[in-house]
Design an enzyme around this catalytic site. Structure first.
Site, short mmCIF file in Angstrom:
data_model
loop_
_atom_site.label_atom_id
_atom_site.label_comp_id
_atom_site.label_asym_id
_atom_site.label_seq_id
_atom_site.Cartn_x
_atom_site.Cartn_y
_atom_site.Cartn_z
N ASN A 9 0.75 -1.24 0.00
CA ASN A 9 -0.15 0.02 -0.02
C ASN A 9 0.89 1.25 -0.16
O ASN A 9 1.43 1.58 1.07
CB ASN A 9 -0.79 0.05 1.26
N HIS A 91 -9.39 0.58 4.97
CA HIS A 91 -8.01 0.94 5.43
C HIS A 91 -8.40 2.06 7.05
O HIS A 91 -9.22 2.79 6.91
CB HIS A 91 -7.15 1.40 4.60
N GLU A 93 -6.84 4.39 7.85
CA GLU A 93 -6.60 5.74 7.67
C GLU A 93 -7.87 6.43 6.92
O GLU A 93 -8.31 7.58 7.13
CB GLU A 93 -5.45 5.86 6.86
N GLY A 167 2.73 1.83 10.67
CA GLY A 167 3.64 3.02 10.60
C GLY A 167 4.51 3.41 11.84
O GLY A 167 5.13 4.27 11.96
N SER A 206 3.60 -2.43 10.15
CA SER A 206 5.24 -2.29 10.52
C SER A 206 5.85 -3.88 10.13
O SER A 206 6.65 -4.06 10.78
CB SER A 206 5.53 -2.11 11.89
C1 PEP Z 1 -0.55 -0.08 5.92
O1 PEP Z 1 -0.85 1.02 5.95
O2 PEP Z 1 -1.52 -0.74 5.74
C2 PEP Z 1 0.60 -0.66 6.79
C3 PEP Z 1 0.59 -1.83 7.21
O3 PEP Z 1 1.50 0.27 7.10
P1 PEP Z 1 3.19 -0.01 7.51
O4 PEP Z 1 3.69 -1.27 6.86
O5 PEP Z 1 4.26 1.12 7.15
O6 PEP Z 1 3.06 0.02 8.99
#
Ligand code: PEP
Length: 246
Positions: A9, A91, A93, A167, A206
């Protein structure tokens, strides 16, 4: 047998120059499925760059309606026309920034399915919920509310993404990952029978080259939804390789 899936993503990141990264990703002839979800303006170019390769392209969101007065939104059919094979819906966000509810996420997943796209449905708890008494119940509620009744293993992928792990560099313990994925699997089987047994469940939050192999050891982790580490092939390829080896 569930096919493993590494989905990236890019969120609101990416330039045309970065698309060259995609052409270098690979997973061998029978390796994991690879999907990259770039920002919408890059979709067609990303589809061109990856034509004939192992890499598929996905959207990051779609509207529940097929067309209409929805400025700034994108219909699932438009993503399909641009070359996408899947779309992320729900998601955290988007749930946070646009106040999306489980019912809206479910409607988006239904629209994706009608358009012939695989819906990658995201669910996951906040840190407060993780520390509270009913974390698994909250996740189960999201799963139930966000997943269409008509979901099948072909149309639907579930991505479990603890919000507090996205993140942040923080990852749940393996016990927490196993317990949550096992709960999601049990609920999918109860609701969808054999289709629920075949539906893929991704972990997201992460995931990095350094922790991927451990996370992929869990029986009901069928791959990962990766944010930051999907932006560079030098980070994403080792994650794909760890998934292939799991
Ligand atoms: C995501 O935004 O779906 C995600 C898992 O981000 P990250 O891997 O950066 O934690």
């Amino acid at each position: 047998m569930r096919r493993k899936l590494a989905a990236g993503n890019w969120k609101m990141n990416g330039t045309p120059e970065m698309l060259a990264e995609l052409s270098t990703l690979s997973s061998g002839d029978s390796g994991p499925q690879i999907i990259i979800c770039p920002p919408a303006p890059l979709l067609t170019r990303a589809a061109d760059v990856t034509l004939g390769s192992r890499v598929e392209i996905g959207g990051q969101d779609c509207h529940a309606n097929a067309s209409g007065a929805h400025t700034g939104d994108i219909a699932a059919t438009m993503l399909k026309d641009a070359g996408a094979t899947s779309v992320i819906v729900g998601h955290s966000e988007r749930r946070a920034d646009h106040a999306e509810t489980d019912a809206q996420v479910r409607a988006k997943a239904e629209a994706a399915c009608r358009a012939g796209l695989t819906a990658i449905i995201c669910i996951g708890e906040s840190e407060e919920e993780r520390l509270g008494p009913d974390c698994l119940g909250i996740i189960a509620g999201q799963l139930d509310g966000s997943t269409p009744d008509t979901a099948t293993a072909d149309t639907t992928v579930i991505a479990y993404e603890p919000i507090w792990a996205i993140g942040t560099g923080r990852v749940p313990t393996m016990e927490q990952i196993i317990e949550t994925h096992d709960m999601i699997r049990a609920n999918l089987i109860t609701r969808f029978g054999d289709q629920g047994a075949q539906m893929r469940i991704l972990y997201g939050g992460s995931v990095k080259p350094a922790n991927a192999a451990d996370i992929f050891k869990a029986e009901n982790v069928d791959g990962a939804l990766v944010g930051g580490a999907s932006l560079k092939a030098s980070d994403f390829q080792p994650i794909i390789d760890a998934l292939a080896a799991s």
